[in-house]
Design an enzyme around this catalytic site. Structure first.
Site, PDB file in Angstrom:
ATOM      1  N   ASP A 234     -50.253 -71.089 -29.229  1.00  0.00           N
ATOM      2  CA  ASP A 234     -50.952 -72.112 -28.460  1.00  0.00           C
ATOM      3  C   ASP A 234     -51.408 -71.536 -27.118  1.00  0.00           C
ATOM      4  O   ASP A 234     -50.587 -71.048 -26.337  1.00  0.00           O
ATOM      5  CB  ASP A 234     -50.026 -73.312 -28.238  1.00  0.00           C
ATOM      6  CG  ASP A 234     -50.808 -74.576 -27.948  1.00  0.00           C
ATOM      7  OD1 ASP A 234     -52.021 -74.609 -28.219  1.00  0.00           O
ATOM      8  OD2 ASP A 234     -50.207 -75.542 -27.455  1.00  0.00           O
TER       9      ASP A 234
ATOM     10  N   PHE B 110     -53.789 -71.912 -23.436  1.00  0.00           N
ATOM     11  CA  PHE B 110     -53.738 -72.796 -22.253  1.00  0.00           C
ATOM     12  C   PHE B 110     -55.126 -72.712 -21.618  1.00  0.00           C
ATOM     13  O   PHE B 110     -55.271 -72.591 -20.420  1.00  0.00           O
ATOM     14  CB  PHE B 110     -52.627 -72.227 -21.338  1.00  0.00           C
ATOM     15  CG  PHE B 110     -52.195 -73.078 -20.163  1.00  0.00           C
ATOM     16  CD1 PHE B 110     -51.948 -74.438 -20.289  1.00  0.00           C
ATOM     17  CD2 PHE B 110     -51.973 -72.484 -18.917  1.00  0.00           C
ATOM     18  CE1 PHE B 110     -51.507 -75.196 -19.203  1.00  0.00           C
ATOM     19  CE2 PHE B 110     -51.528 -73.225 -17.835  1.00  0.00           C
ATOM     20  CZ  PHE B 110     -51.299 -74.580 -17.974  1.00  0.00           C
TER      21      PHE B 110
ATOM     22  N   HIS C 188     -57.285 -79.073 -17.381  1.00  0.00           N
ATOM     23  CA  HIS C 188     -55.914 -79.514 -17.667  1.00  0.00           C
ATOM     24  C   HIS C 188     -54.918 -78.720 -16.815  1.00  0.00           C
ATOM     25  O   HIS C 188     -54.030 -79.294 -16.182  1.00  0.00           O
ATOM     26  CB  HIS C 188     -55.594 -79.334 -19.158  1.00  0.00           C
ATOM     27  CG  HIS C 188     -54.140 -79.454 -19.493  1.00  0.00           C
ATOM     28  ND1 HIS C 188     -53.473 -80.659 -19.496  1.00  0.00           N
ATOM     29  CD2 HIS C 188     -53.217 -78.510 -19.819  1.00  0.00           C
ATOM     30  CE1 HIS C 188     -52.201 -80.459 -19.824  1.00  0.00           C
ATOM     31  NE2 HIS C 188     -52.017 -79.167 -20.025  1.00  0.00           N
TER      32      HIS C 188
ATOM     33  N   ARG D 237     -47.700 -78.929  -7.941  1.00  0.00           N
ATOM     34  CA  ARG D 237     -47.705 -78.008  -6.798  1.00  0.00           C
ATOM     35  C   ARG D 237     -48.753 -78.377  -5.740  1.00  0.00           C
ATOM     36  O   ARG D 237     -48.878 -77.680  -4.731  1.00  0.00           O
ATOM     37  CB  ARG D 237     -47.984 -76.572  -7.273  1.00  0.00           C
ATOM     38  CG  ARG D 237     -46.898 -75.942  -8.118  1.00  0.00           C
ATOM     39  CD  ARG D 237     -47.251 -74.506  -8.514  1.00  0.00           C
ATOM     40  NE  ARG D 237     -48.476 -74.428  -9.305  1.00  0.00           N
ATOM     41  CZ  ARG D 237     -48.530 -74.553 -10.634  1.00  0.00           C
ATOM     42  NH1 ARG D 237     -47.432 -74.757 -11.327  1.00  0.00           N
ATOM     43  NH2 ARG D 237     -49.680 -74.476 -11.276  1.00  0.00           N
TER      44      ARG D 237
ATOM     45  N   GLU E  24     -51.021 -83.813 -26.535  1.00  0.00           N
ATOM     46  CA  GLU E  24     -51.949 -82.833 -25.994  1.00  0.00           C
ATOM     47  C   GLU E  24     -53.122 -82.724 -26.961  1.00  0.00           C
ATOM     48  O   GLU E  24     -52.970 -82.313 -28.105  1.00  0.00           O
ATOM     49  CB  GLU E  24     -51.270 -81.476 -25.783  1.00  0.00           C
ATOM     50  CG  GLU E  24     -50.182 -81.534 -24.717  1.00  0.00           C
ATOM     51  CD  GLU E  24     -49.800 -80.182 -24.138  1.00  0.00           C
ATOM     52  OE1 GLU E  24     -49.957 -79.164 -24.833  1.00  0.00           O
ATOM     53  OE2 GLU E  24     -49.339 -80.157 -22.980  1.00  0.00           O
TER      54      GLU E  24
ATOM     55  N   GLU F  65     -56.087 -81.030 -28.471  1.00  0.00           N
ATOM     56  CA  GLU F  65     -56.499 -79.629 -28.567  1.00  0.00           C
ATOM     57  C   GLU F  65     -57.411 -79.425 -29.766  1.00  0.00           C
ATOM     58  O   GLU F  65     -57.493 -80.266 -30.656  1.00  0.00           O
ATOM     59  CB  GLU F  65     -55.269 -78.718 -28.756  1.00  0.00           C
ATOM     60  CG  GLU F  65     -54.202 -78.875 -27.690  1.00  0.00           C
ATOM     61  CD  GLU F  65     -53.196 -77.739 -27.657  1.00  0.00           C
ATOM     62  OE1 GLU F  65     -53.491 -76.663 -28.242  1.00  0.00           O
ATOM     63  OE2 GLU F  65     -52.130 -77.910 -27.071  1.00  0.00           O
TER      64      GLU F  65
ATOM     65  N   ASP G  71     -50.732 -81.513 -29.974  1.00  0.00           N
ATOM     66  CA  ASP G  71     -49.510 -80.751 -29.694  1.00  0.00           C
ATOM     67  C   ASP G  71     -48.538 -81.669 -28.948  1.00  0.00           C
ATOM     68  O   ASP G  71     -48.432 -81.638 -27.728  1.00  0.00           O
ATOM     69  CB  ASP G  71     -49.890 -79.528 -28.840  1.00  0.00           C
ATOM     70  CG  ASP G  71     -48.708 -78.622 -28.586  1.00  0.00           C
ATOM     71  OD1 ASP G  71     -47.828 -78.537 -29.455  1.00  0.00           O
ATOM     72  OD2 ASP G  71     -48.669 -77.993 -27.512  1.00  0.00           O
TER      73      ASP G  71
ATOM     74  N   ARG H 136     -41.952 -84.088 -22.378  1.00  0.00           N
ATOM     75  CA  ARG H 136     -42.052 -83.563 -21.015  1.00  0.00           C
ATOM     76  C   ARG H 136     -40.705 -83.439 -20.319  1.00  0.00           C
ATOM     77  O   ARG H 136     -40.513 -82.523 -19.510  1.00  0.00           O
ATOM     78  CB  ARG H 136     -42.962 -84.461 -20.173  1.00  0.00           C
ATOM     79  CG  ARG H 136     -44.372 -84.619 -20.703  1.00  0.00           C
ATOM     80  CD  ARG H 136     -45.148 -83.329 -20.669  1.00  0.00           C
ATOM     81  NE  ARG H 136     -46.511 -83.523 -21.166  1.00  0.00           N
ATOM     82  CZ  ARG H 136     -47.321 -82.542 -21.510  1.00  0.00           C
ATOM     83  NH1 ARG H 136     -46.915 -81.273 -21.438  1.00  0.00           N
ATOM     84  NH2 ARG H 136     -48.533 -82.797 -21.950  1.00  0.00           N
TER      85      ARG H 136
ATOM     86  N   GLN I 169     -38.919 -80.470 -21.770  1.00  0.00           N
ATOM     87  CA  GLN I 169     -39.611 -79.272 -21.294  1.00  0.00           C
ATOM     88  C   GLN I 169     -39.203 -78.924 -19.859  1.00  0.00           C
ATOM     89  O   GLN I 169     -38.939 -77.761 -19.544  1.00  0.00           O
ATOM     90  CB  GLN I 169     -41.127 -79.521 -21.363  1.00  0.00           C
ATOM     91  CG  GLN I 169     -41.988 -78.317 -21.002  1.00  0.00           C
ATOM     92  CD  GLN I 169     -43.478 -78.549 -21.298  1.00  0.00           C
ATOM     93  OE1 GLN I 169     -43.858 -79.572 -21.854  1.00  0.00           O
ATOM     94  NE2 GLN I 169     -44.307 -77.602 -20.923  1.00  0.00           N
TER      95      GLN I 169
ATOM     96  N   TYR J 263     -37.519 -75.088 -19.721  1.00  0.00           N
ATOM     97  CA  TYR J 263     -38.586 -74.096 -19.822  1.00  0.00           C
ATOM     98  C   TYR J 263     -38.404 -72.853 -18.945  1.00  0.00           C
ATOM     99  O   TYR J 263     -39.118 -71.865 -19.132  1.00  0.00           O
ATOM    100  CB  TYR J 263     -39.951 -74.739 -19.571  1.00  0.00           C
ATOM    101  CG  TYR J 263     -40.401 -74.772 -18.140  1.00  0.00           C
ATOM    102  CD1 TYR J 263     -39.814 -75.631 -17.225  1.00  0.00           C
ATOM    103  CD2 TYR J 263     -41.418 -73.936 -17.690  1.00  0.00           C
ATOM    104  CE1 TYR J 263     -40.232 -75.660 -15.925  1.00  0.00           C
ATOM    105  CE2 TYR J 263     -41.835 -73.949 -16.378  1.00  0.00           C
ATOM    106  CZ  TYR J 263     -41.235 -74.825 -15.489  1.00  0.00           C
ATOM    107  OH  TYR J 263     -41.645 -74.845 -14.183  1.00  0.00           O
TER     108      TYR J 263
ATOM    109  N   LYS K 193     -41.641 -78.702 -27.787  1.00  0.00           N
ATOM    110  CA  LYS K 193     -42.856 -78.602 -28.575  1.00  0.00           C
ATOM    111  C   LYS K 193     -42.600 -78.502 -30.077  1.00  0.00           C
ATOM    112  O   LYS K 193     -43.495 -78.791 -30.874  1.00  0.00           O
ATOM    113  CB  LYS K 193     -43.631 -77.327 -28.160  1.00  0.00           C
ATOM    114  CG  LYS K 193     -44.037 -77.288 -26.704  1.00  0.00           C
ATOM    115  CD  LYS K 193     -45.280 -78.123 -26.447  1.00  0.00           C
ATOM    116  CE  LYS K 193     -45.832 -77.884 -25.051  1.00  0.00           C
ATOM    117  NZ  LYS K 193     -47.107 -78.573 -24.850  1.00  0.00           N
TER     118      LYS K 193
ATOM    119  N   THR L 154     -46.454 -80.657 -34.559  1.00  0.00           N
ATOM    120  CA  THR L 154     -47.819 -80.447 -34.087  1.00  0.00           C
ATOM    121  C   THR L 154     -48.733 -80.939 -35.198  1.00  0.00           C
ATOM    122  O   THR L 154     -48.671 -80.439 -36.318  1.00  0.00           O
ATOM    123  CB  THR L 154     -48.079 -78.947 -33.822  1.00  0.00           C
ATOM    124  OG1 THR L 154     -47.096 -78.458 -32.905  1.00  0.00           O
ATOM    125  CG2 THR L 154     -49.464 -78.730 -33.252  1.00  0.00           C
TER     126      THR L 154
ATOM    127  N   THR M  64     -54.567 -77.880 -24.037  1.00  0.00           N
ATOM    128  CA  THR M  64     -55.047 -79.238 -23.801  1.00  0.00           C
ATOM    129  C   THR M  64     -56.437 -79.233 -23.175  1.00  0.00           C
ATOM    130  O   THR M  64     -56.709 -78.472 -22.254  1.00  0.00           O
ATOM    131  CB  THR M  64     -54.076 -79.975 -22.866  1.00  0.00           C
ATOM    132  OG1 THR M  64     -52.755 -79.784 -23.367  1.00  0.00           O
ATOM    133  CG2 THR M  64     -54.390 -81.451 -22.806  1.00  0.00           C
TER     134      THR M  64
ATOM    135  N   GLU N 181     -51.289 -86.450 -17.488  1.00  0.00           N
ATOM    136  CA  GLU N 181     -52.377 -86.390 -16.507  1.00  0.00           C
ATOM    137  C   GLU N 181     -52.887 -87.784 -16.163  1.00  0.00           C
ATOM    138  O   GLU N 181     -53.086 -88.109 -15.003  1.00  0.00           O
ATOM    139  CB  GLU N 181     -53.543 -85.558 -17.058  1.00  0.00           C
ATOM    140  CG  GLU N 181     -53.280 -84.076 -17.114  1.00  0.00           C
ATOM    141  CD  GLU N 181     -54.266 -83.373 -18.046  1.00  0.00           C
ATOM    142  OE1 GLU N 181     -55.352 -83.005 -17.589  1.00  0.00           O
ATOM    143  OE2 GLU N 181     -53.950 -83.203 -19.243  1.00  0.00           O
TER     144      GLU N 181
END
Lengths: 426, 426
Positions: free
Chosen positions: A134, A136, A141, A150, A208, A210, A242, A246, A249, A253, A262, A266, A359, A373
């Site tokens: 997968d 990114f 996204h 952040r 997600e 995709e 996907d 959250r 994760q 992660y 994940k 899927t 995504t 999001e």
């Protein structure tokens, strides 16, 4: 192109498409290869056995045996030149003024036997999937998520514009559209500042949106695929969801990336739209601000496929809400670039390998490919019909992704849908 | 147990072992299943065809067909009860006072045909690998690496003792011992503080000493494997070298984990040592300081296999240097715990799936499973014979991992070796 077979103007499976899938029927319980056309599909095994391909030049008897397989792998492995021949031939067979009416259009017996209403077939995974990776590549996204975690100044990580970032995914739990899946259990932090986890059902279950790409031909171990040759390794495309946990994760992660967040499922759409069918819809993707390494330079900009995508959420109360509309133009990296990057180390691809785009999102609410999001991390729930709202998915929610290229009625090249329902945790 | 076949006292393939692999010979170019015993292997297809299993109770004719396969998958799928029957039977056949001398020991024709010197066979991958997952269960390794990057106070991430951390790996590039691999090219930062990468051959090529475990039977999608039932899903074990490009990893791994830094090759030893053969060598692993979630509680502490492991580096000058000696006791998580964690979300395992333990290290120099640890991030090169030194691997270096359980001469249960040579970049 018009067909002698009635095909609705808004059908995803116009004569311009000819997507391949794997089906069973009440009569045929062993999976077999079919081609979707309008609201029917052509059983290629029956068609092939009864001489349907007899007028198809450039196809050997041995190559015809691919239609006896329970997956598309052998067909895919024939390579793009053969896919082109077969797709063009089937377009000839189905078009209004077919040069070979006796093959199917006036052959009532074969039409009855080999043309099956889509509502009578059950779809299966189209390919035996080797590895699933997968990417990114949806930069909006990445930007949206980075901003959430952040702030906008550091939204994209320093490597983002240089590296087609990706992770190895779980192939065993790729499921075909319509397969329900349970909300996963796992370790999560009870409050963000905690350091001891609790074990409970995922409370931040997300989607997600995709695209997925299947590899038709691999490369030898140690021999990278160059970005210029990569198109010949692309079989076709599917829609992908996907599913993502959250909260699991967030805890698991560091430092090796998402794992249990994940691997519980899927979903992919059942009909593989061949690379050639989408060739007319290539356009420019997101511009990149940095100088690319040579192995990623394509020497052209019309390298991204423009597919209109939308997401619907059907709640357990039965309301269907469209929650997102976007386009696959929102990708920074093309599929050839992803293949070139993946194999630059000498990593080998195999027939049936699946790559996900990552995504696909716009910047605005209503154009984003995840609920994370759209709900700003769960803080501003999506408002749905009948006063319902969602920060994340609830049990018995169904997500339906649809995707289609083109706008000319009767010439749409679409995927149908990719759906999945969340069952309560086991 | 002594055998009528001469077996050296220090052989890894004693009568107590009976590991399974896949071989070809000059005569038989199609891969077939064999059992290593001493410095020979038994061609199970020839043995089976000529009635070798006729005295084996509990094995149906249909089950015997597994020995006609080119991989161990069908044999593995028979399940552990059948592996036990077959391994015990082969021990009966080979032991000094075999009750069935006519089957092999006095059957000169069959001995000549089915017993092949190991030096005459070529090993192949023993299994068709579905998914490959790599865990991070070597806590000393995690501690050593964490200390290098974050100092001793923050060596372990907060999740480490709670979660069997893992990432999905690349199955296609798992290679059998003896297969050379090229130094990968990739994007790396020219200096640590840079933000623009350069493209070049990996300059920090490293190894990771691991154990690998093959799954014999999977679980249904959505139905986790409980830690108490997990042993029945374990087929057997191999040695593993998870080659790692540290400079590529450093630049690419945020936020989704290692990708190209790992996918250029993972070497495994060719003979799968069955779970039952290693049962007598179970002991306690590293103690965990935290209260485990219920799904990880085994209710016993003798859950880790004690295998002596060592790593040799053969330089391009031909010197062989032992650079590490350690034990697989240095794992925090048992294989049942890893399986329980991996599937707790409903993720399905399949026959042939491969799980890696993660790097196995002690704390002291000379007991660590990676060069990164031994050279303190490349700063204090390993001193080798003849004045050679290594911060990381050089071209034409060969790494040889060996592993063996037990100390009683004539009763060792070993893996042979897992080797690989680094070729120059392509």
């Amino acid at each position: 192109m018009k067909s002698w077979l009635p095909i609705a103007a808004d059908s995803h499976f116009s004569l311009a498409n000819i997507p391949f899938g794997v089906v069973t029927t009440a009569k045929f319980q062993t999976p077999r290869i079919a081609v979707a056309i309008g609201d029917h599909c052509l059983d290629t095994l029956t068609f092939s056995k009864q001489g349907g391909f007899s007028k198809c030049n450039g196809l050997t008897q041995q190559q015809l045996s691919v239609f006896s397989e329970p997956t598309l792998n052998a067909f895919a492995a024939l390579g793009r030149s053969q896919h082109r021949i077969i797709r063009s031939y089937l377009q000839e067979i189905f078009k209004e003024n077919t040069p070979y009416p006796e093959v199917l259009s006036t052959n009532k017996a074969l039409r009855k036997e080999a043309l099956i209403p889509l509502c009578e077939v059950k779809n299966h995974l189209p390919m035996a999937i080797g590895d699933y990776t997968d990417f990114f590549a949806g930069r909006n996204h990445a930007h949206n998520i980075g901003t959430l975690f952040r702030g906008p100044a550091n939204a994209l990580n320093p490597n983002y514009n240089h590296v087609p970032v990706a992770y190895h995914g779980r192939a065993s739990s790729v499921i075909v559209s319509g397969t329900p899946l349970h909300r996963p259990n796992g370790q999560v932090l009870p409050v963000p500042e905690a350091t001891t986890p609790v074990f409970k059902p995922c409370a931040k279950l997300d989607i997600e949106l995709e695209l997925g790409m299947f590899v038709c031909r691999g490369n030898e171990f140690g021999k990278p695929i160059s970005v210029k040759d990569a198109e010949e390794h692309i079989f076709g495309y599917v829609l992908m969801n996907d599913w993502s946990a959250r909260d699991i994760q967030q805890w698991e992660y560091v430092p090796l990336g998402p794992f249990n967040a994940k691997n519980f499922g899927t979903s992919i759409s059942p009909w593989v739209v061949l690379a050639d069918a989408l060739e007319p819809f290539k356009t420019s993707g997101l511009p990149n601000e940095v100088e690319l390494q040579d192995y990623l330079k394509e020497g052209k900009t019309d390298n991204i496929i423009d597919i209109r995508l939308d997401i619907s959420l059907k709640t357990n109360q039965g309301c269907i809400n469209n929650i997102s509309k976007t386009s696959s133009k929102n990708l920074l990296w093309s599929w050839p670039q992803m293949l070139a990057h993946h194999t630059i180390t000498g990593c080998n691809m195999r027939t049936g390998d699946l790559l996900g785009s990552g995504t696909i999102s716009g910047f605005e609410p209503g154009t984003q490919g995840s609920i994370l999001e759209q709900s700003l991390g769960g803080k501003t729930p999506l408002q749905l019909e009948r006063g319902e709202a969602r920060s994340f998915l609830e049990d018995n929610d169904t997500i339906i992704i649809r995707g289609c290229a083109g706008t000319t009625p009767g010439e749409l090249v679409g995927f149908g849908e990719c759906s999945g329902t969340i069952l309560p945790p086991v």
